[in-house]
Design an enzyme around this catalytic site. Structure first.
Site, PDB file in Angstrom:
ATOM      1  N   ASP A 103       0.759  -1.237   0.023  1.00  0.00           N
ATOM      2  CA  ASP A 103      -0.047   0.001   0.074  1.00  0.00           C
ATOM      3  C   ASP A 103       0.846   1.252   0.119  1.00  0.00           C
ATOM      4  OD1 ASP A 103       0.797  -0.461   2.482  1.00  0.00           O
ATOM      5  OD2 ASP A 103      -0.923  -0.392   3.515  1.00  0.00           O
ATOM      6  N   ASP A 106       7.054   3.912   3.394  1.00  0.00           N
ATOM      7  CA  ASP A 106       7.179   4.626   4.399  1.00  0.00           C
ATOM      8  C   ASP A 106       8.520   4.840   4.883  1.00  0.00           C
ATOM      9  OD1 ASP A 106       6.094   6.465   6.375  1.00  0.00           O
ATOM     10  OD2 ASP A 106       5.856   4.842   7.944  1.00  0.00           O
ATOM     11  N   ASN A 109      11.374   0.075   5.811  1.00  0.00           N
ATOM     12  CA  ASN A 109      11.875  -1.202   6.487  1.00  0.00           C
ATOM     13  C   ASN A 109      11.231  -2.583   6.081  1.00  0.00           C
ATOM     14  OD1 ASN A 109      13.767  -0.247   8.535  1.00  0.00           O
ATOM     15  ND2 ASN A 109      12.083   0.864   9.361  1.00  0.00           N
ATOM     16  N   THR A 110       9.880  -2.219   5.984  1.00  0.00           N
ATOM     17  CA  THR A 110       9.168  -3.422   5.494  1.00  0.00           C
ATOM     18  C   THR A 110       9.738  -4.130   4.132  1.00  0.00           C
ATOM     19  OG1 THR A 110       6.994  -2.797   6.834  1.00  0.00           O
ATOM     20  CG2 THR A 110       6.723  -4.556   5.373  1.00  0.00           C
ATOM     21  N   LEU A 111       9.540  -3.129   3.013  1.00  0.00           N
ATOM     22  CA  LEU A 111       9.780  -3.301   1.858  1.00  0.00           C
ATOM     23  C   LEU A 111      11.364  -4.261   1.867  1.00  0.00           C
ATOM     24  CD1 LEU A 111       7.924  -3.556  -0.517  1.00  0.00           C
ATOM     25  CD2 LEU A 111       8.840  -1.378  -1.227  1.00  0.00           C
TER      26      LEU A 111
HETATM   27  P1  5GP Z   1       7.424   0.964   6.606  1.00  0.00           P
HETATM   28  O1  5GP Z   1       8.244  -0.267   6.863  1.00  0.00           O
HETATM   29  O2  5GP Z   1       7.767   1.403   5.170  1.00  0.00           O
HETATM   30  O3  5GP Z   1       7.662   2.016   7.428  1.00  0.00           O
HETATM   31  O4  5GP Z   1       6.100   0.637   6.653  1.00  0.00           O
HETATM   32  C1  5GP Z   1       5.080   0.347   5.420  1.00  0.00           C
HETATM   33  C2  5GP Z   1       3.779  -0.175   6.239  1.00  0.00           C
HETATM   34  O5  5GP Z   1       3.548   0.860   7.439  1.00  0.00           O
HETATM   35  C3  5GP Z   1       2.906   0.099   5.032  1.00  0.00           C
HETATM   36  O6  5GP Z   1       2.614  -1.010   4.490  1.00  0.00           O
HETATM   37  C4  5GP Z   1       1.547   0.513   5.993  1.00  0.00           C
HETATM   38  O7  5GP Z   1       1.097  -0.754   6.556  1.00  0.00           O
HETATM   39  C5  5GP Z   1       1.959   1.167   7.155  1.00  0.00           C
HETATM   40  N1  5GP Z   1       2.057   2.757   6.930  1.00  0.00           N
HETATM   41  C6  5GP Z   1       2.863   3.389   6.535  1.00  0.00           C
HETATM   42  N2  5GP Z   1       2.344   5.044   6.772  1.00  0.00           N
HETATM   43  C7  5GP Z   1       0.934   4.676   6.737  1.00  0.00           C
HETATM   44  C8  5GP Z   1      -0.039   5.652   6.719  1.00  0.00           C
HETATM   45  O8  5GP Z   1       0.133   6.907   6.481  1.00  0.00           O
HETATM   46  N3  5GP Z   1      -1.192   5.068   6.865  1.00  0.00           N
HETATM   47  C9  5GP Z   1      -1.567   3.686   7.233  1.00  0.00           C
HETATM   48  N4  5GP Z   1      -2.712   3.598   7.336  1.00  0.00           N
HETATM   49  N5  5GP Z   1      -0.504   2.941   7.163  1.00  0.00           N
HETATM   50  C10 5GP Z   1       0.753   3.228   7.246  1.00  0.00           C
HETATM   51 MG    MG Z   2       1.585  -2.823   5.081  1.00  0.00          MG
END
Ligand code: 5GP
Ligand code: MG
Length: 182
Positions: A103, A106, A109-111
């Protein structure tokens, strides 16, 4: 109290047009190859279902669709930065063309964690597609190969994205705001 802003950042129609453009970019890159689509649950479920149908309309054959569950957020709006693979995919991706769908990108870290895991399984082609990109928040050096919209550092919901498991069903993407009437 935080509530979804009734005036959307991106309407359902705008998202639909962008999804079609993304499908076109992906199909061009694939150059006729069949595709395995892997969504990162749960936020990806709406986008993934739109994207596979848009890809099909572009003439891309979808070999398989599978989902992985990773968690970095607890409840609320803050990332923990500590990514756990809670449910792995069931399929063998060696030698295949694999698109990872999420989705929102951010902190990254996840990807990053998912890409490390998948690239060790030796796919022929491994690319990523996200609806939203919050590049201001990036903690690791990663970009999505295909990205719908860049947004500033706001917490957004709708089109699969939740706030404490709510608002995933909204057909548009909108920012969570303070409820000024409360
Ligand atoms: P990352 O590992 O890139 O920080 O986090 C990615 C995940 O964090 C996304 O897949 C999502 O599930 C969650 N996330 C990050 N930003 C947002 C946001 O603005 N809204 C929501 N609902 N989820 C977010
Ligand atoms: Mg997610």
């Amino acid at each position: 109290m935080l509530l979804p802003d009734p005036s959307p950042l991106f309407t359902g129609k705008e998202i639909q047009l962008r999804v079609n453009e993304l499908a076109n970019e992906i199909a061009t890159d694939l150059n006729g190859a069949d595709l395995v689509v892997i969504g990162l649950l749960r936020g990806c479920f709406v986008f993934t279902s739109d994207l596979v149908r848009a890809l099909s309309e572009q003439g891309t054959a979808i070999q398989e669709v599978d989902f992985l569950v990773a968690s970095s957020y607890g409840s609320g709006t803050e990332s923990s930065g500590n990514v756990k693979i809670e449910k792995d995919i069931k399929i063998d991706i060696a030698g295949k063309h694999v698109l990872v769908v999420d989705d929102i990108l951010d902190t990254g870290n996840t990807l990053q964690k998912v890409l490390q895991l998948f690239s060790s399984r030796k796919p022929a082609w491994l690319k990523t597609c996200v609806v939203l990109d919050k590049s201001e928040r990036r903690e690791v050096d990663i970009e999505a190969d295909f990205s719908g919209f860049s947004i500033p550092n706001h917490f957004v919901v709708g089109y699969g994205l939740d706030y404490d498991q709510k608002y995933r069903e909204l057909p548009y993407i909108t920012v969570m705001r303070d409820d000024l009437s409360a």
